[in-house]
Design an enzyme around this catalytic site. Structure first.
Site, short mmCIF file in Angstrom:
data_model
loop_
_atom_site.label_atom_id
_atom_site.label_comp_id
_atom_site.label_asym_id
_atom_site.label_seq_id
_atom_site.Cartn_x
_atom_site.Cartn_y
_atom_site.Cartn_z
N ASP A 10 0.85 -1.20 0.00
CA ASP A 10 0.00 0.00 0.00
C ASP A 10 0.88 1.25 0.00
OD1 ASP A 10 -2.41 -1.43 -0.11
OD2 ASP A 10 -2.40 -1.75 2.05
N LYS A 32 0.82 -7.94 -2.83
CA LYS A 32 -0.49 -7.47 -3.32
C LYS A 32 -0.34 -6.04 -3.81
CE LYS A 32 -4.10 -6.18 -0.52
NZ LYS A 32 -4.68 -4.93 -1.00
N ASP A 59 -5.16 -6.52 -6.73
CA ASP A 59 -6.39 -6.31 -5.96
C ASP A 59 -7.14 -5.09 -6.51
OD1 ASP A 59 -8.29 -6.15 -3.90
OD2 ASP A 59 -6.86 -5.33 -2.45
N LEU A 60 -7.82 -5.28 -7.65
CA LEU A 60 -8.51 -4.14 -8.28
C LEU A 60 -10.03 -4.23 -8.13
CD1 LEU A 60 -6.38 -3.62 -11.54
CD2 LEU A 60 -6.18 -2.49 -9.31
N LYS A 61 -10.53 -5.33 -7.59
CA LYS A 61 -11.96 -5.48 -7.25
C LYS A 61 -12.89 -5.01 -8.37
CE LYS A 61 -11.24 -4.94 -2.23
NZ LYS A 61 -9.87 -4.44 -2.09
N LEU A 62 -12.82 -5.66 -9.52
CA LEU A 62 -13.66 -5.25 -10.65
C LEU A 62 -15.15 -5.46 -10.38
CD1 LEU A 62 -10.75 -5.57 -11.92
CD2 LEU A 62 -11.94 -6.00 -14.07
N HIS A 63 -15.96 -4.57 -10.91
CA HIS A 63 -17.42 -4.64 -10.75
C HIS A 63 -18.05 -3.78 -11.84
CE1 HIS A 63 -21.06 -4.36 -7.72
NE2 HIS A 63 -21.40 -4.78 -8.93
N ASP A 64 -18.59 -4.43 -12.89
CA ASP A 64 -19.22 -3.68 -13.99
C ASP A 64 -20.11 -4.67 -14.74
OD1 ASP A 64 -19.75 -1.83 -16.13
OD2 ASP A 64 -17.82 -0.87 -15.74
N PRO A 66 -21.12 -7.61 -17.29
CA PRO A 66 -20.30 -8.79 -17.61
C PRO A 66 -19.35 -8.59 -18.79
CG PRO A 66 -22.50 -9.50 -17.05
CD PRO A 66 -22.55 -7.99 -17.07
N ASN A 67 -19.82 -8.00 -19.87
CA ASN A 67 -18.97 -7.85 -21.05
C ASN A 67 -17.75 -6.97 -20.79
OD1 ASN A 67 -18.53 -8.32 -23.93
ND2 ASN A 67 -18.93 -6.12 -24.13
N THR A 119 -15.19 -5.70 4.51
CA THR A 119 -15.18 -5.71 5.98
C THR A 119 -15.61 -4.35 6.54
OG1 THR A 119 -12.81 -5.38 5.79
CG2 THR A 119 -13.54 -7.57 6.42
N GLN A 190 -8.35 -1.84 11.60
CA GLN A 190 -9.01 -3.14 11.43
C GLN A 190 -9.81 -3.44 12.69
OE1 GLN A 190 -9.18 -4.79 8.74
NE2 GLN A 190 -7.32 -4.64 7.52
N ARG A 211 0.31 -3.12 7.07
CA ARG A 211 1.09 -2.30 8.02
C ARG A 211 1.95 -3.06 9.03
NH1 ARG A 211 -4.19 1.12 8.92
NH2 ARG A 211 -4.94 -0.93 8.30
O1 C5P Z 1 -2.35 -2.72 6.75
P1 C5P Z 1 -3.29 -3.87 6.79
O2 C5P Z 1 -2.67 -5.17 7.25
O3 C5P Z 1 -4.58 -3.54 7.52
O4 C5P Z 1 -3.66 -4.08 5.25
C1 C5P Z 1 -4.64 -5.00 4.84
C2 C5P Z 1 -4.76 -4.95 3.34
O5 C5P Z 1 -5.85 -5.80 2.97
C3 C5P Z 1 -5.10 -3.57 2.77
O6 C5P Z 1 -4.48 -3.48 1.49
C4 C5P Z 1 -6.59 -3.59 2.66
O7 C5P Z 1 -7.06 -2.77 1.61
C5 C5P Z 1 -6.86 -5.06 2.30
N1 C5P Z 1 -8.20 -5.53 2.61
C6 C5P Z 1 -8.74 -5.52 3.90
N2 C5P Z 1 -10.01 -5.98 4.12
C7 C5P Z 1 -10.73 -6.46 3.10
C8 C5P Z 1 -10.20 -6.48 1.80
C9 C5P Z 1 -8.92 -6.01 1.60
O8 C5P Z 1 -8.08 -5.08 4.83
N3 C5P Z 1 -11.94 -6.96 3.34
#
Ligand code: C5P
Length: 233
Positions: A10, A32, A59-64, A66-67, A119, A190, A211
């Site tokens: 990150d 990642k 980790d780009l989490k696509l959502h659009d 289907p095509n 989350t 978190q 982190r």
């Molecule tokens: O720094 P940390 O350990 O909290 O980073 C967790 C990584 O996982 C971050 O890149 C965060 O965007 C990602 N992530 C998350 N929870 C999710 C999906 C992805 O913390 N549900």
């Protein structure tokens, strides 16, 4: 499934990212690349990190529709990445299209996994904003089952859900779990956290750790500690 620790890169620039990775002289961690770094540096950073010998979860989490997702996935599959993801909320049709798009001409493909509910989404927000009134864990399990039915390789979930996901979708269905902290470390933003050792007991296949490694005084030592607790190496 090969258990592994994935470091969340990150960072907002190539320079910061490479300065971080340069510290790893003995091992090549699975990493990642998320929206921040990808949008800052584009596909070039993916190619550069791959050329250095790292496995990559994009980790780009696509959502659009289907095509559109299918075509975007076909482009991303050319990047030689090892794992990538989309939102299960895009529907089974979108997930199936994505799987088709990400499959290379030789039949190989990176692990395609689905985000169930983020989350950051609470029961209350899900009910108020999305008008979904079922219990959150039921929704997560339903999305996981739909992802499995669409042929996806796994889901991103909490380590606390990993066991249930395996029960519902099979032991081979991959669970990639963030929210990992050392027993003596900072929790940060978190909420529901587990230690690497506990994530292993709960059945996570991959832990995503940001982190606790990137901000550590000695990131290499923190990575090794994580790997020792989670993989036992
Ligand atoms: O720094 P940390 O350990 O909290 O980073 C967790 C990584 O996982 C971050 O890149 C965060 O965007 C990602 N992530 C998350 N929870 C999710 C999906 C992805 O913390 N549900």
């Amino acid at each position: 499934m090969g258990k592994d620790v994935i470091i969340a890169l990150d960072f907002d620039s190539r320079e910061r990212t490479l300065a971080f990775l340069d510290q790893f002289t003995q091992e090549k961690p699975f990493v990642k690349i998320g929206m921040e770094l990808y949008y800052a540096e584009g596909p070039a950073i993916v190619r550069e990190i791959k050329a250095r010998g790292h496995k990559i979860f994009l980790d780009l989490k696509l959502h659009d529709i289907p095509n559109t997702v299918k075509k975007a996935m076909a482009v991303l599959s050319g990047l030689d990445i090892d794992m990538l993801n989309l939102h299960a909320a895009g529907t089974k049709a979108m997930m199936e299209a994505a799987l088709e798009g990400v499959t290379r001409p030789d039949g190989s493909r990176p692990l395609l996994i689905a985000v169930t509910q983020l989350t950051s989404t609470s029961q209350e927000r899900m009910e108020e904003d999305l008008l979904i009134e079922r219990p959150l864990d039921e929704v997560v399990m339903h999305y996981a089952r739909r992802a499995a039915q669409a042929g996806l390789a796994g889901v991103v979930c909490s380590p606390l859900e990993a066991g249930k996901v395996h029960e519902a979708c099979g032991q081979e269905f991959v669970t990639v779990t963030p929210g990992v902290r050392f027993a003596d470390g900072d929790v940060g933003d978190q909420v529901r956290v587990t230690t690497p050792a506990r994530a292993r007991e709960l059945g996570s296949d991959y832990i995503v750790v940001g982190r606790p490694i990137t901000q550590a005084e000695d990131p290499v030592a923190a990575y090794r500690r994580c790997a020792a607790e989670f993989v036992g190496k």
